[in-house]
Design an enzyme around this catalytic site. Sequence first.
Site, short mmCIF file in Angstrom:
data_model
loop_
_atom_site.label_atom_id
_atom_site.label_comp_id
_atom_site.label_asym_id
_atom_site.label_seq_id
_atom_site.Cartn_x
_atom_site.Cartn_y
_atom_site.Cartn_z
N LYS A 1 3.14 6.47 5.52
CA LYS A 1 2.26 5.31 4.64
C LYS A 1 2.80 3.96 4.91
CE LYS A 1 -1.39 3.87 2.80
NZ LYS A 1 -1.19 2.93 3.45
N THR A 2 1.92 3.18 5.21
CA THR A 2 2.51 1.91 5.43
C THR A 2 2.07 1.05 4.43
OG1 THR A 2 0.59 1.38 6.81
CG2 THR A 2 2.34 2.11 7.91
N SER B 1 0.61 -1.37 -0.02
CA SER B 1 0.04 -0.02 -0.11
C SER B 1 0.74 1.34 -0.05
CB SER B 1 -1.15 0.08 1.13
OG SER B 1 -2.09 -0.95 1.00
N GLU C 1 -4.54 -8.01 -5.34
CA GLU C 1 -3.68 -8.91 -5.99
C GLU C 1 -2.13 -8.44 -5.97
OE1 GLU C 1 -6.44 -8.07 -7.37
OE2 GLU C 1 -7.55 -9.94 -7.59
#
Length: 286
Positions: A230-231, A66, A164
């Site tokens: 942001k992880t 992500s 995915e």
Amino acid sequence: MRYFRLCIISLLATLPLRVHAGPQPLEQIKLSESQLSGSVGMIEMDLARPGTLTAWRADERFPMMSTFKVVLCGAGLARVDAGDEQLERKIHYRRQDLVDYSPVSEKHLADGMTVGELCAAAITMSDNSAANLLLPAVGGPAGLTAFLRQIGDNVTRLDRWETELNEALPGDARDTTTARSMAATLRKLLTSQRLSARSQRQLLQWMVDDRVAGRLIRSVLPAGWFIADKTGAGERGARGIVALLGPNNKAERIVVIYLRDTPASMAERNQQIAGIAGALIEHWQR
């Protein structure tokens, strides 16, 4: 002689005590790899000036997960700057458009969400459907990869959609980046003329407002320090974070940390990333 010894003792008493310093950053990374039975990719860069401060496997590919959502919203903001997009544009969608983990978008099936709201959801809550709803405007995964090439990133690539893209198969180049490339791309988006000053502030604010990163770098951040991050999380032990941080509530450095190919639990992965960040911060403060 006695007077000399007293002088030495008095001098030593005025020196600051060195309290059990933790491991150096690279020592901590090696320890983390051993404990994870996996690989760590990491880089620390100055935000304002070119150059690498600390690096480990910085040119090896790791799953983006992500963390790509920051680049996605950066590409969207570039379209806003060019007059091709509006943050206020409303996007409507159906329940069948939702994928796993959509905590914000699932609540707006009736009214839809604006581009700005979708970016906020994608970055602050890592909403997967929000990212998928934003991708068509930039040309899908191939279009986002083309945007990366246009701004000089010849390494990072997006090939699939959520969820995915989090498959993280060993040796699979799809949906990957390197720590060095991701850090350089972040620097370009936030400091160069690729985005307007207004768009840079907006992208940074979304990262400041991140609400799902509390157990990583934020857990070891000293009081008064700045962080925007942001992880990302994926299969087969993949985990990552991209961050800007610095003392005195100022963004001074970019830190990118990726993990792959580890059997460790999510809690263990979070702990190791926090440990690496803690070593970086301690070394920074010395």
